[in-house]
Motif scaffolding. Structure first.
Motif, mmCIF file in Angstrom:
data_model
loop_
_atom_site.group_PDB
_atom_site.id
_atom_site.type_symbol
_atom_site.label_atom_id
_atom_site.label_comp_id
_atom_site.label_asym_id
_atom_site.label_seq_id
_atom_site.Cartn_x
_atom_site.Cartn_y
_atom_site.Cartn_z
ATOM 1 N N SER A 104 -130.228 -44.339 52.683
ATOM 2 C CA SER A 104 -131.462 -44.457 53.463
ATOM 3 C C SER A 104 -131.266 -43.991 54.904
ATOM 4 N N LEU A 105 -130.083 -44.237 55.463
ATOM 5 C CA LEU A 105 -129.834 -43.847 56.848
ATOM 6 C C LEU A 105 -129.659 -42.338 57.005
ATOM 7 N N LEU A 106 -128.982 -41.707 56.053
ATOM 8 C CA LEU A 106 -128.697 -40.273 56.144
ATOM 9 C C LEU A 106 -129.836 -39.420 55.604
ATOM 10 N N GLY A 107 -130.647 -39.975 54.747
ATOM 11 C CA GLY A 107 -131.757 -39.208 54.195
ATOM 12 C C GLY A 107 -131.293 -37.964 53.475
ATOM 13 N N SER A 108 -131.824 -36.813 53.886
ATOM 14 C CA SER A 108 -131.491 -35.555 53.214
ATOM 15 C C SER A 108 -130.034 -35.150 53.394
ATOM 16 N N ASP A 109 -129.333 -35.771 54.351
ATOM 17 C CA ASP A 109 -127.912 -35.455 54.557
ATOM 18 C C ASP A 109 -127.002 -36.205 53.579
ATOM 19 N N TYR A 110 -127.563 -37.139 52.801
ATOM 20 C CA TYR A 110 -126.708 -37.952 51.940
ATOM 21 C C TYR A 110 -126.029 -37.121 50.857
ATOM 22 N N ALA A 111 -126.702 -36.116 50.328
ATOM 23 C CA ALA A 111 -126.082 -35.269 49.305
ATOM 24 C C ALA A 111 -124.870 -34.540 49.872
ATOM 25 N N SER A 112 -124.970 -34.087 51.106
ATOM 26 C CA SER A 112 -123.819 -33.445 51.750
ATOM 27 C C SER A 112 -122.693 -34.443 51.973
ATOM 28 N N PHE A 113 -123.061 -35.673 52.342
ATOM 29 C CA PHE A 113 -122.055 -36.724 52.493
ATOM 30 C C PHE A 113 -121.316 -36.946 51.176
ATOM 31 N N ALA A 118 -116.373 -36.590 48.092
ATOM 32 C CA ALA A 118 -115.686 -36.150 46.875
ATOM 33 C C ALA A 118 -114.517 -35.237 47.209
ATOM 34 N N ALA A 119 -114.690 -34.376 48.191
ATOM 35 C CA ALA A 119 -113.603 -33.477 48.588
ATOM 36 C C ALA A 119 -112.412 -34.248 49.128
ATOM 37 N N GLN A 120 -112.664 -35.451 49.661
ATOM 38 C CA GLN A 120 -111.581 -36.286 50.169
ATOM 39 C C GLN A 120 -111.020 -37.218 49.107
ATOM 40 N N GLY A 121 -111.597 -37.181 47.910
ATOM 41 C CA GLY A 121 -111.140 -38.089 46.866
ATOM 42 C C GLY A 121 -111.654 -39.499 47.065
ATOM 43 N N VAL A 122 -112.737 -39.657 47.811
ATOM 44 C CA VAL A 122 -113.315 -40.970 48.085
ATOM 45 C C VAL A 122 -114.650 -41.074 47.345
ATOM 46 N N PRO A 123 -114.854 -42.068 46.489
ATOM 47 C CA PRO A 123 -116.141 -42.216 45.802
ATOM 48 C C PRO A 123 -117.247 -42.568 46.796
ATOM 49 N N ALA A 124 -118.243 -41.722 46.903
ATOM 50 C CA ALA A 124 -119.340 -41.974 47.834
ATOM 51 C C ALA A 124 -120.044 -43.287 47.512
ATOM 52 N N ALA A 125 -120.119 -43.625 46.228
ATOM 53 C CA ALA A 125 -120.798 -44.866 45.839
ATOM 54 C C ALA A 125 -120.118 -46.088 46.439
ATOM 55 N N ALA A 126 -118.803 -46.031 46.611
ATOM 56 C CA ALA A 126 -118.067 -47.167 47.181
ATOM 57 C C ALA A 126 -118.374 -47.356 48.663
ATOM 58 N N LEU A 127 -118.835 -46.293 49.326
ATOM 59 C CA LEU A 127 -119.147 -46.364 50.754
ATOM 60 C C LEU A 127 -120.634 -46.536 51.026
ATOM 61 N N ARG A 128 -121.449 -46.403 50.006
ATOM 62 C CA ARG A 128 -122.901 -46.394 50.224
ATOM 63 C C ARG A 128 -123.400 -47.643 50.941
ATOM 64 N N GLY A 129 -122.841 -48.794 50.640
ATOM 65 C CA GLY A 129 -123.278 -50.036 51.254
ATOM 66 C C GLY A 129 -122.522 -50.403 52.513
ATOM 67 N N MET A 130 -121.784 -49.454 53.085
ATOM 68 C CA MET A 130 -120.991 -49.713 54.283
ATOM 69 C C MET A 130 -121.683 -49.154 55.526
ATOM 70 N N ARG A 131 -121.281 -49.678 56.680
ATOM 71 C CA ARG A 131 -121.781 -49.165 57.937
ATOM 72 C C ARG A 131 -121.244 -47.756 58.176
ATOM 73 N N PRO A 132 -121.987 -46.921 58.920
ATOM 74 C CA PRO A 132 -121.535 -45.539 59.139
ATOM 75 C C PRO A 132 -120.163 -45.429 59.786
ATOM 76 N N TRP A 133 -119.843 -46.333 60.727
ATOM 77 C CA TRP A 133 -118.528 -46.243 61.374
ATOM 78 C C TRP A 133 -117.403 -46.407 60.362
ATOM 79 N N PHE A 134 -117.605 -47.290 59.372
ATOM 80 C CA PHE A 134 -116.559 -47.518 58.388
ATOM 81 C C PHE A 134 -116.443 -46.332 57.438
ATOM 82 N N ALA A 135 -117.564 -45.709 57.101
ATOM 83 C CA ALA A 135 -117.512 -44.506 56.264
ATOM 84 C C ALA A 135 -116.754 -43.398 56.978
ATOM 85 N N SER A 136 -117.021 -43.222 58.272
ATOM 86 C CA SER A 136 -116.296 -42.208 59.045
ATOM 87 C C SER A 136 -114.801 -42.504 59.077
#
Length: 298
Positions: A104-113, A118-136
């Motif tokens: 919801s926060l990234l909107g159209s940028d979420y697909a790029s996220f 995925a390129a980092q080997g990190v499941p995006a779904a595991a970060l979806r419910g996290m704050r942006p600072w923690f995802a970074s």
């Protein structure tokens, strides 16, 4: 954090895998010496929180400062820094409030996220419910690892272990909750600006981590200040929280240590020492004799 981050985090991101490092000269340490009126000699060492095996051994001046120190001080007390309770508190602070997630926060940028994760080997779904600072932070540390830079080899972690083995007294300049608040309390708009930069410019990320590592190896204080200013140009409040405010809070503690009975080695992220906002400048302004140690080793 990390802690350069001034925490390494906002300035430390990378994509891809770096080539194995060639054999290089020892890193030129960001090391300063503080001489007191009663003849004591203390040291301030700027660390980097992720390193390669090839970054060791440390310079002789660092080894001398470590050997001389009766008290080694880090950002966090080693016991707290390595505690599972600290990790749990960090994970709790990273949780997004109910009804808010990265999609919801990234909107159209979420697909790029999702693609970058995925390129980092990190499941995006595991970060979806996290704050942006923690995802970074998660993407940054994963990317650094892929570039051969590991937190277990960071200067602070290595010297914590060595201090324990040598039976040296250790302590911290702040508590883990202080450090967690510095990251998690940054304005949401700045957290998103940092994450969107990661998503929008993945090709630069690999270059950024290697550039910061190279600047640290070269002992280039001015270069580090300039690099972090560029990285955090859109996050001034984040910079204030993770660097300026923490340095101000630490300064009385640092001065008390310098007036104590033990020779002290203070090991903190390099960003906390360099530049106009750093502890070196603050101590000089307050009348302490602080000199760079390693010019002859360059």
């Amino acid at each position: 954090m990390h802690r350069l981050f001034g925490f390494l985090v906002a300035a430390l991101s990378a994509l891809g895998v770096a080539a194995p490092a060639a054999v290089e000269a020892r890193p030129v340490p960001l090391l300063w010496q503080v001489e007191t009126a009663d003849g004591r000699t203390h040291a301030l060492l700027g660390s980097i929180h992720v390193m390669r095996a090839e970054d060791y051994p440390l310079a002789p001046a660092v080894e001398e400062a470590f050997a001389r120190a009766g008290h080694v001080v880090f950002e966090l007390d080693p016991t707290e820094a390595t505690s599972p309770t600290t990790a749990l508190r960090l994970a709790t602070a990273a949780q997004a409030p109910a009804g808010e997630d990265l999609a919801s926060l990234l909107g159209s940028d979420y697909a790029s996220f999702e693609r970058v994760a995925a390129a980092q080997g990190v499941p995006a779904a595991a970060l979806r419910g996290m704050r942006p600072w923690f995802a970074s932070l998660t993407l940054a540390l994963s990317a650094a690892s892929r570039a051969g830079l590991e937190s277990s080899r960071g200067v602070d972690m290595v010297l914590m272990q060595r201090a324990r083995e040598a039976g040296k007294r250790t302590s911290g300049l702040e508590r883990a909750d202080d450090q967690i608040r510095a990251l998690s309390g940054a304005p949401l708009r700045e957290q998103l600006a940092g994450l969107r930069r990661v998503v929008a410019e993945p090709a630069r990320l690999h270059e950024d981590v290697l550039r910061l590592h190279a600047l640290w190896r070269a002992g280039d204080a001015d270069g580090l200040v300039a690099a972090v200013a560029e990285e955090l140009a859109e996050q001034p409040e984040t910079y204030r929280r993770i660097n300026v405010e923490r340095n101000r809070a630490w300064l009385p503690r640092v001065e008390a240590l310098l007036r104590g009975d033990d020779d002290v080695l203070i090991v903190v992220g390099a960003l906390h020492l360099v530049g106009d906002d750093g502890l070196v400048a603050a101590l000089r302004e307050r009348g302490w004799s602080v000199t760079r140690v390693v010019e002859a080793e360059k």
